[in-house]
Design an enzyme around this catalytic site. Structure first.
Site, PDB file in Angstrom:
ATOM      1  N   ASP A 198      37.631  36.917  34.254  1.00  0.00           N
ATOM      2  CA  ASP A 198      38.489  37.847  33.510  1.00  0.00           C
ATOM      3  C   ASP A 198      38.557  39.213  34.182  1.00  0.00           C
ATOM      4  OD1 ASP A 198      35.803  38.189  32.779  1.00  0.00           O
ATOM      5  OD2 ASP A 198      36.278  38.840  30.748  1.00  0.00           O
ATOM      6  N   GLU A 239      36.433  50.173  39.374  1.00  0.00           N
ATOM      7  CA  GLU A 239      36.668  48.808  38.908  1.00  0.00           C
ATOM      8  C   GLU A 239      35.282  48.190  38.768  1.00  0.00           C
ATOM      9  OE1 GLU A 239      39.582  47.984  37.846  1.00  0.00           O
ATOM     10  OE2 GLU A 239      40.452  49.815  38.679  1.00  0.00           O
ATOM     11  N   HIS A 299      45.013  48.895  38.110  1.00  0.00           N
ATOM     12  CA  HIS A 299      43.655  48.358  38.080  1.00  0.00           C
ATOM     13  C   HIS A 299      43.057  48.174  39.468  1.00  0.00           C
ATOM     14  CE1 HIS A 299      43.967  48.125  33.819  1.00  0.00           C
ATOM     15  NE2 HIS A 299      45.018  47.346  33.906  1.00  0.00           N
TER      16      HIS A 299
END
Length: 188
Positions: free
Chosen positions: A59, A18, A155
């Protein structure tokens, strides 16, 4: 490495990062995740949050769920990378859209003065295109849903690594038809 070797005999590591954004040159890794497996059986895992020493853009936080408070005070890349490199040593690596994660790994190695990995790499996105041609989307989440693999926390690095491993096993099963699948069958 002999490309006619059975994939069931290999030590494989599905990994995912990530990050604070999409550019390996401008952005940073904030989480490492990796699942080591042999013949479909998990034999180890690696997981760590990283302090990128900068704010995580909103974001990026929305996508991963990782925010500044989660990484503040965590180890830095230079502290985690040697352990990760030891973990992946002598394995065949795999990632979904591998170029993205490999770009961050290469830049990270360069930044901290670590040797670049020389492992063979399988891209499960390319492999899925061979196994299931004509899909509308080859995102990890869409493929996992299509295959009815129980969902996870999308994610997050370790969870995405596990889904990548499960996708690889489904692809290998689909492509083998009858008999064993060899390494040359899963490399692009």
């Amino acid at each position: 490495m002999d490309r006619s070797i059975s994939v069931s005999q290999l030590t494989m590591v599905a990994f995912d990062f990530e990050t604070t954004g999409l550019s390996p040159e401008r952005d940073e890794i904030v989480e490492f995740g990796a699942i080591k497996f042999i013949d479909g059986k998990i034999v180890g895992q690696f997981e760590s949050l990283i302090d990128p020493l900068r704010s995580i853009p909103a974001d990026a936080s929305r996508i991963s769920g990782i925010d500044d408070s989660m990484v503040k005070g965590k180890p830095r890349l230079a502290e985690i990378l040697p352990g990760f490199m030891a973990f992946i040593q002598d394995s065949v690596l795999m990632a979904h859209n591998a170029g993205f994660d490999l770009g961050f790994l290469r830049v990270g190695c360069t930044r901290v003065g670590h040797a670049l990995p020389q492992n063979l790499v399988i891209d499960t996105q390319i492999l899925a295109r061979k196994a299931w041609p004509g899909q509308k989307s080859y995102s990890l989440q869409n493929l996992v849903a299509m295959l009815q693999i129980p969902p996870n926390k999308a994610h997050r690095a370790l969870d995405d690594s596990l889904m990548c491993m499960k996708l690889f096993l489904a692809c290998a099963d689909r492509l083998s038809f009858m008999g064993d699948i060899q390494l040359r069958d899963v490399l692009d």
